[in-house]
Design an enzyme around this catalytic site. Structure first.
Site, short mmCIF file in Angstrom:
data_model
loop_
_atom_site.label_atom_id
_atom_site.label_comp_id
_atom_site.label_asym_id
_atom_site.label_seq_id
_atom_site.Cartn_x
_atom_site.Cartn_y
_atom_site.Cartn_z
CD GLU A 227 83.30 34.10 4.51
OE1 GLU A 227 83.07 34.66 5.77
OE2 GLU A 227 82.76 33.23 4.12
NE ARG A 231 83.66 34.60 8.37
CZ ARG A 231 84.22 33.26 8.59
NH1 ARG A 231 84.63 32.98 9.83
NH2 ARG A 231 83.54 32.34 7.63
CG ASP A 360 73.61 32.12 2.28
OD1 ASP A 360 74.14 33.25 1.46
OD2 ASP A 360 74.10 31.42 2.91
CD GLU A 494 74.06 29.13 8.78
OE1 GLU A 494 74.51 27.60 9.33
OE2 GLU A 494 75.17 29.75 8.53
C1 DMJ Z 1 78.65 32.68 8.26
O1 DMJ Z 1 79.91 33.19 8.10
C2 DMJ Z 1 77.61 33.66 7.82
O2 DMJ Z 1 76.18 33.50 8.47
C3 DMJ Z 1 77.29 33.66 6.56
O3 DMJ Z 1 76.35 34.45 6.05
C4 DMJ Z 1 77.11 32.14 5.99
N1 DMJ Z 1 77.36 31.33 6.85
C5 DMJ Z 1 78.35 31.42 7.80
C6 DMJ Z 1 78.37 30.37 8.93
O4 DMJ Z 1 77.78 29.12 8.65
#
Ligand code: DMJ
Length: 602
Positions: A227, A231, A360, A494
């Protein structure tokens, strides 16, 4: 004179002792002072090396570094000794203290101060502003999205400033364990590039000032490596490339250094969490068999390549390439990558594969590593192609009602459930269509369109016209959530992300239409006076709020919406690759910024 003799008598003993003590004292004092003078003198006349050895024995060893004094003659040493002897104990102590303070100051400067970074050329950034659409109705929609961003930002500015996120109903700051319950201003960092792209420059400046004055990573906080990477590092790097402000680059590098200890595992697969102060890492308690998570350790590549480019430090690049090599050597059940990998043993944990949560962005970063290298990283492309082929074979199905969905593979069994998170894959398939093997570009664009359609259905079949967290394709159910704890919508991006990619590649107006439906629903059901909140049940006409304004709402959801209603020359996909948190990064060709002619750094 009568010389007293020693006698055992009590009275005489006292008398004799008193006389002797005086003389003894005198002699002892003489001997002692001679001895002290000798020792003290000898100490200062000894050669330099032995002098340092004496200091090494005490605390000074820790506090005073061994600095070779300039070569001086015996005369100078003698002078120095004499001067020292002339000084009082207090003066000497004061001198030592001043010296200690100076050394401590120097140490502080070298530890805390930003290390100078090598000058590297700034890539020629294109399409970072404007993008005004020619159609007045589209422009109106875009203006509305900008207004929503203003509301989200202003509310956070007013009630949650400096906290990671905002509680829009309680009107106060909020933080979760992914940020170690610290106050690192996650929303500020995550929102910066959206503000910039929307032309909200006053707000951007405000955020920049907070970062300059307050963003400090020397905090005792155990944070999620993934994260923080997507971010914070992604957000800071994007802000740097867009604005050219050095502070963002410096902060990104300072933070990246704090993440590096997470890689100190027997395999080099990083821990999920690291304490920013101590560097101690560990994994989530819930992860199968003490494992690290595929979507976490597999979502570092883009940012780490840029860190090596900007710092000249190969460590970042080496760490992510090591992960890639290790994965390439492993057996994959049915060609699929399980979501769990133990960083101590290097073995897979539970055989669970998903394109939604836990898996993902690993697939996303394979494709984007190739794109970001201007398609030179063919190893990444091949790995992506192979993985997607296995996913299509084992995970992608069509429901009875004709909806294409991506299920989850659990221990040899396909679960016919798709998460909101997996909806990003529609955009990924479209983005990867060009360059796919065997001329399957049309096929992947079609697959992207089918996923977009399914995810739109998951929104359309709810009362609030917002998508649930997960939806089923089972026992007559199509694209609807069953369990209460899967009915929430937490401002996730998404589905809108996929609409935007599909729009860019097809210009089919339905994607703008679907995006507008979602924007209106968010504004109607998630907007409150103190910002935007997630809702707990998208099938209930009276929304109850979760009271969290997620930082990704500003970083991703609103950015993708804004781009959807902008012309294509804003953030063109030929020049920018968006990280998984929607932070745009420029291409880096074999270690060179796309347009620069700088030395090869990777
Ligand atoms: C985001 O922090 C990013 O897209 C991450 O890859 C997974 N999904 C969250 C938001 O849904």
């Amino acid at each position: 004179m009568l010389i007293p003799t020693l006698s055992p008598g009590a009275s005489s003993f006292t008398h004799h002792r008193a006389t002797l003590r005086l003389s003894e004292k005198f002699i002892l004092l003489l001997i002692l002072s001679a001895f002290i003078t000798l020792c003290f003198g000898a100490f200062f006349f000894l050669p330099d090396n032995s002098k340092h050895k004496r200091f090494d024995l005490g605390l000074e060893d820790v506090l005073i570094p061994h600095i070779d004094s300039p070569k001086e003659g015996k005369h100078a040493s003698g002078q120095e000794a004499k001067e020292k002897l002339r000084k009082s104990r207090e003066e000497l102590q004061a001198e030592i203290q001043t010296e200690k303070n100076k050394v401590m100051e120097d140490l502080k400067k070298t530890n805390a101060g930003p290390k100078p970074l090598p000058p590297v050329p700034m890539p020629r950034v294109v399409g970072i502003n404007d993008g005004e659409p020619p159609e007045p109705d589209v422009k109106e929609k875009r203006d509305k999205i900008r207004e929503m961003m203003k509301h989200a930002w202003d509310s956070y500015r007013q009630y949650g400033w400096g906290y990671n996120e905002l509680k829009p109903l309680a009107k106060k700051g909020h933080s979760t364990n992914i940020f170690g319950n610290s106050q690192l201003g996650a929303t500020i960092v995550d929102a910066l590039d959206t503000l910039y792209i929307m032309g909200l420059h006053e707000e951007f400046k405000d955020g920049q000032e907070w970062i300059e004055q307050n963003l400090d990573f020397s905090v005792n906080a155990e944070v999620s490596v993934f994260e923080v990477n997507i971010r914070f590092i992604g957000g800071l790097l994007a802000a740097y490339y867009l604005s050219g402000q050095e502070v963002f680059k410096l902060k990104a590098v300072q933070l990246a250094e704090k993440l590096l200890p997470a890689f100190n595992t027997p395999t080099g697969i990083p821990w999920a969490m690291v304490n920013l102060k101590s560097g101690v890492g560990r994994n989530w308690g819930w992860a199968s068999a003490g494992s690290s998570i595929l979507a976490e350790f597999g979502t570092l590549h883009m940012e780490f390549v840029h860190l090596t480019y900007l710092t000249g430090n190969p460590a970042y690049y080496q760490k992510v390439m090591h992960i890639r090599k290790l994965l390439a050597k492993m057996d994959r059940p049915n060609g699929l990558y399980p979501n769990y990998l133990n960083p101590r043993t290097g073995r897979w944990g539970q055989h669970h594969t998903s394109v939604g949560g836990l898996g993902d962005s690993f697939y996303e970063y394979l494709l984007k590593a190739w794109l970001m290298s201007d398609k030179t990283d063919t190893e990444a492309r091949k790995t992506y192609d192979d993985a997607i082929e296995a996913i299509e074979r084992h995970l992608i199905r069509k429901s009875n009602g004709g909806l294409t969905f991506i299920g989850e593979w659990k221990n040899g069994h396909l679960e016919r459930k798709m998460g909101h998170l997996a909806c990003f894959a529609g955009g990924m398939f479209a983005l990867g269509a060009d360059g796919s093997p065997d001329d399957k570009a049309g096929h992947y664009l079609q697959l992207g369109a089918e996923i977009a359609h399914t995810c739109h259905e998951s929104y359309d079949r709810t009362v609030l016209k917002l998508g649930p967290e997960a939806f089923k394709f089972d026992s007559g159910l199509e694209a609807v959530a069953v369990r209460q704890n899967e009915k929430y919508y937490i401002l996730r991006p998404e589905v809108i992300e996929t609409y935007w990619y599909m729009w860019r590649f097809t210009h089919d107006p339905k994607y703008r239409q679907w995006g507008w439906e979602a924007a209106q629903a968010i504004d109607k059901y998630c907007r409150v006076s103190g910002g935007f909140s997630g809702v707990k049940d998208v099938y209930s006409s009276t929304p109850t709020y979760d009271d969290v304004q997620q930082s990704f709402f500003l970083a991703e959801t609103l950015k993708y919406l804004y781009l959807l209603f902008s012309s294509d020359d804003l953030m063109p996909l030929e020049s920018w690759v968006f990280n998984t948190e929607a932070h745009p990064l420029p291409l880096v060709i074999s270690g060179r910024a796309s347009c620069g002619d700088s030395p090869h750094l990777l």
